[in-house]
Design a protein around this motif. Structure first.
Motif, PDB file in Angstrom:
ATOM      1  N   GLY A 187       0.755  -1.313   0.076  1.00 41.02           N
ATOM      2  CA  GLY A 187      -0.090  -0.043  -0.241  1.00 41.02           C
ATOM      3  C   GLY A 187       0.881   1.085  -0.041  1.00 41.02           C
ATOM      4  N   ALA A 188       0.198   2.549  -0.342  1.00 41.95           N
ATOM      5  CA  ALA A 188       0.812   3.647  -0.216  1.00 41.95           C
ATOM      6  C   ALA A 188       0.087   4.566   0.321  1.00 41.95           C
ATOM      7  N   PHE A 189       0.801   5.485   1.239  1.00 47.31           N
ATOM      8  CA  PHE A 189       0.106   6.807   1.722  1.00 47.31           C
ATOM      9  C   PHE A 189       0.050   7.830   0.796  1.00 47.31           C
ATOM     10  N   ARG A 190      -1.044   8.619   0.906  1.00 47.53           N
ATOM     11  CA  ARG A 190      -1.266   9.625  -0.124  1.00 47.53           C
ATOM     12  C   ARG A 190      -2.232  10.626   0.573  1.00 47.53           C
ATOM     13  N   ASN A 191      -1.985  11.720   0.202  1.00 45.36           N
ATOM     14  CA  ASN A 191      -2.844  12.814   0.936  1.00 45.36           C
ATOM     15  C   ASN A 191      -4.412  12.691   0.704  1.00 45.36           C
ATOM     16  N   ILE A 218      -6.950  -5.051  12.236  1.00 44.36           N
ATOM     17  CA  ILE A 218      -7.804  -5.430  11.177  1.00 44.36           C
ATOM     18  C   ILE A 218      -7.341  -4.693   9.644  1.00 44.36           C
ATOM     19  N   VAL A 219      -7.250  -5.812   8.858  1.00 43.37           N
ATOM     20  CA  VAL A 219      -6.730  -5.564   7.588  1.00 43.37           C
ATOM     21  C   VAL A 219      -7.831  -5.888   6.532  1.00 43.37           C
ATOM     22  N   VAL A 220      -8.707  -4.948   5.823  1.00 42.59           N
ATOM     23  CA  VAL A 220      -9.458  -5.088   4.816  1.00 42.59           C
ATOM     24  C   VAL A 220      -8.939  -4.721   3.489  1.00 42.59           C
ATOM     25  N   PRO A 221      -8.680  -5.577   2.387  1.00 45.11           N
ATOM     26  CA  PRO A 221      -8.388  -5.039   1.182  1.00 45.11           C
ATOM     27  C   PRO A 221      -9.712  -4.810   0.200  1.00 45.11           C
ATOM     28  N   PHE A 223      -9.346   3.936  15.080  1.00 45.55           N
ATOM     29  CA  PHE A 223      -8.259   4.475  14.230  1.00 45.55           C
ATOM     30  C   PHE A 223      -8.091   3.804  12.936  1.00 45.55           C
ATOM     31  N   ARG A 224      -8.270   4.399  11.949  1.00 43.54           N
ATOM     32  CA  ARG A 224      -8.240   3.925  10.532  1.00 43.54           C
ATOM     33  C   ARG A 224      -7.260   4.512   9.625  1.00 43.54           C
ATOM     34  N   ARG A 225      -6.820   4.014   8.626  1.00 47.27           N
ATOM     35  CA  ARG A 225      -5.933   4.512   7.523  1.00 47.27           C
ATOM     36  C   ARG A 225      -6.014   3.714   6.440  1.00 47.27           C
ATOM     37  N   VAL A 226      -6.279   4.340   5.187  1.00 47.17           N
ATOM     38  CA  VAL A 226      -6.489   3.923   3.939  1.00 47.17           C
ATOM     39  C   VAL A 226      -5.323   3.917   3.082  1.00 47.17           C
ATOM     40  N   PHE A 227      -4.707   2.672   2.790  1.00 44.89           N
ATOM     41  CA  PHE A 227      -3.695   2.867   1.975  1.00 44.89           C
ATOM     42  C   PHE A 227      -4.075   2.497   0.403  1.00 44.89           C
ATOM     43  N   HIS A 228      -3.399   3.015  -0.729  1.00 38.77           N
ATOM     44  CA  HIS A 228      -3.537   3.025  -1.821  1.00 38.77           C
ATOM     45  C   HIS A 228      -2.577   2.047  -2.815  1.00 38.77           C
ATOM     46  N   ASN A 229      -3.068   1.294  -3.916  1.00 40.43           N
ATOM     47  CA  ASN A 229      -2.198   0.561  -4.495  1.00 40.43           C
ATOM     48  C   ASN A 229      -1.058   1.706  -5.028  1.00 40.43           C
ATOM     49  N   PRO A 230       0.145   1.147  -4.606  1.00 39.20           N
ATOM     50  CA  PRO A 230       1.274   1.976  -5.035  1.00 39.20           C
ATOM     51  C   PRO A 230       1.660   2.079  -6.703  1.00 39.20           C
ATOM     52  N   TYR A 258      -4.705   2.045  -9.965  1.00 32.28           N
ATOM     53  CA  TYR A 258      -5.838   1.278  -9.734  1.00 32.28           C
ATOM     54  C   TYR A 258      -6.123   0.458 -10.869  1.00 32.28           C
ATOM     55  N   GLU A 259      -7.223  -0.450 -10.724  1.00 35.05           N
ATOM     56  CA  GLU A 259      -7.488  -1.402 -11.929  1.00 35.05           C
ATOM     57  C   GLU A 259      -6.699  -2.270 -12.476  1.00 35.05           C
ATOM     58  N   ARG A 260      -5.466  -2.879 -11.569  1.00 35.36           N
ATOM     59  CA  ARG A 260      -4.618  -3.696 -11.798  1.00 35.36           C
ATOM     60  C   ARG A 260      -5.234  -4.989 -11.701  1.00 35.36           C
ATOM     61  N   PRO A 261      -5.098  -5.814 -12.762  1.00 31.57           N
ATOM     62  CA  PRO A 261      -5.617  -7.276 -12.626  1.00 31.57           C
ATOM     63  C   PRO A 261      -4.717  -8.070 -11.553  1.00 31.57           C
ATOM     64  N   GLY A 262      -5.931  -8.512 -10.779  1.00 31.41           N
ATOM     65  CA  GLY A 262      -5.306  -9.432  -9.702  1.00 31.41           C
ATOM     66  C   GLY A 262      -4.776  -8.748  -8.578  1.00 31.41           C
ATOM     67  N   GLU A 263      -4.965  -7.457  -8.542  1.00 35.34           N
ATOM     68  CA  GLU A 263      -4.738  -6.580  -7.358  1.00 35.34           C
ATOM     69  C   GLU A 263      -5.782  -6.050  -6.825  1.00 35.34           C
ATOM     70  N   PHE A 264      -5.365  -5.358  -5.550  1.00 37.26           N
ATOM     71  CA  PHE A 264      -6.400  -4.676  -4.821  1.00 37.26           C
ATOM     72  C   PHE A 264      -6.131  -2.864  -4.991  1.00 37.26           C
ATOM     73  N   ASP A 265      -7.276  -2.254  -5.220  1.00 38.66           N
ATOM     74  CA  ASP A 265      -7.157  -0.965  -5.201  1.00 38.66           C
ATOM     75  C   ASP A 265      -6.655  -0.160  -3.934  1.00 38.66           C
ATOM     76  N   PHE A 266      -7.237  -0.690  -2.685  1.00 35.36           N
ATOM     77  CA  PHE A 266      -7.021  -0.023  -1.503  1.00 35.36           C
ATOM     78  C   PHE A 266      -6.728  -1.194  -0.428  1.00 35.36           C
ATOM     79  N   VAL A 267      -6.087  -0.946   0.580  1.00 39.14           N
ATOM     80  CA  VAL A 267      -5.954  -1.695   1.779  1.00 39.14           C
ATOM     81  C   VAL A 267      -6.416  -0.796   2.914  1.00 39.14           C
ATOM     82  N   SER A 268      -7.410  -1.132   3.793  1.00 36.69           N
ATOM     83  CA  SER A 268      -7.903  -0.478   4.708  1.00 36.69           C
ATOM     84  C   SER A 268      -7.368  -1.216   6.192  1.00 36.69           C
ATOM     85  N   TYR A 269      -6.947  -0.300   7.023  1.00 35.80           N
ATOM     86  CA  TYR A 269      -6.362  -0.817   8.314  1.00 35.80           C
ATOM     87  C   TYR A 269      -6.991  -0.141   9.314  1.00 35.80           C
TER      88      TYR A 269
END
Length: 279
Positions: free
Chosen positions: A132-136, A165-168, A214-221, A224-235
């Motif tokens: 995941g990647a952190f973005r503004n 808890i990790v939710v992709p 406490f929550r943080r959303v990480f983006h696919n570094p 998005y829309e990459r086959p077989g990958e998640f767009d976001f990972v929520s923590y």
């Protein structure tokens, strides 16, 4: 908050217009092939070695936590319970009893840790990673940022907020075909021409969790829309008393009558565990 990335990125397919990554994180799930003393000893040794040079987030306090990761950090986790009882247990990483999260501003550093962990564990376990990647934040307005953060708890140590808890998730192609403005609108309540509420929207559906999760959303570094990958990972992190709140928030978010955004969500398996100082 929550598992959705609604309004939190304006990227197109393959990351064509993705916002710059500010920092990176990697979740490494360790799936033991044999749960015996020898494996436990090897795992503890591996954990001690990869932790060198990282700040252990088990002892985090709100004075260190700002808008995003500032240091190279590491966290260790252990899952309780029987793997056979896990929802979506056929997927690989929910079966992992151990997990570690490493974060850095330098992505190659995390790949080095990934490779070192695999080398030190050897054939005693399989390792599955989520990046995941952190973005503004890219909410629609400063008012939404204030709403989603007002009353939010400071980040606390693992001695207090014991649960993680990790939710992709990934969003459907139809979601990414919408304009950024339309995607942002799903965060807000919806009303008919007479002003009567027709849907809470993402923000109101998740409102109950603001004060305790406490929550943080990480983006696919890589975009998005990459086959077989998640767009976001929520923590998420929370204390024991707030676990039912998490379940209730997720139930509200999954209710498409309350939160129409979820029609465009493909949810991955959830991993729940405890934060620990070390394996």
């Amino acid at each position: 908050m929550g598992s959705g990335g609604c309004g939190q990125g304006s990227g197109s397919a393959n990351g064509a217009t993705v916002t710059a990554n500010l920092a990176f994180t990697k979740f490494l799930f360790v799936i033991a092939r044999a749960d015996d003393d020898a494996h436990g000893a090897r795992l503890r040794t591996a954990g001690g070695n990869i932790a060198r040079g990282f700040f252990n987030d088990f002892d985090i306090d709100d004075g260190r936590e700002t808008q995003g990761p500032r240091f190279e950090t590491i966290q260790f986790f252990v899952r309780d319970g029987d793997a056979d009882a896990i929802e979506n247990g056929a997927a690989s990483f929910p079966r992992a009893r151990h997990m570690v999260q490493v974060s850095s501003k330098y992505r190659p550093r995390l790949q080095e840790i990934d490779e070192e962990l695999r080398r030190r564990i050897g054939d005693a376990a399989d390792v599955v990673s989520l990046e995941g990647a952190f973005r503004n934040p890219r909410y629609s307005s400063p008012e939404m940022v204030q709403y989603s953060n007002k009353g939010a708890p400071p980040r606390r140590s693992g001695r207090l907020s014991k649960n993680a808890i990790v939710v992709p998730i990934r969003k459907t192609a139809e979601w990414w075909q919408k304009s950024a403005l339309e995607r942002h609108s799903y965060f807000y309540p919806r009303a008919d021409h007479a002003g009567a509420s027709t849907a809470k929207g993402h923000a109101r559906a998740a409102e109950e969790g603001i004060a305790s999760l406490f929550r943080r959303v990480f983006h696919n570094p890589d975009g998005y829309e990459r086959p077989g990958e998640f767009d976001f990972v929520s923590y998420f992190e929370c204390d024991d008393e707030s676990l039912p709140v998490f379940d209730q928030v997720m139930s509200s978010l999954r209710d498409c009558d309350q939160n129409p955004e979820w029609r465009y969500v493909e949810e991955g398996p959830t991993w729940k565990g405890r934060r620990v100082l070390r394996w």
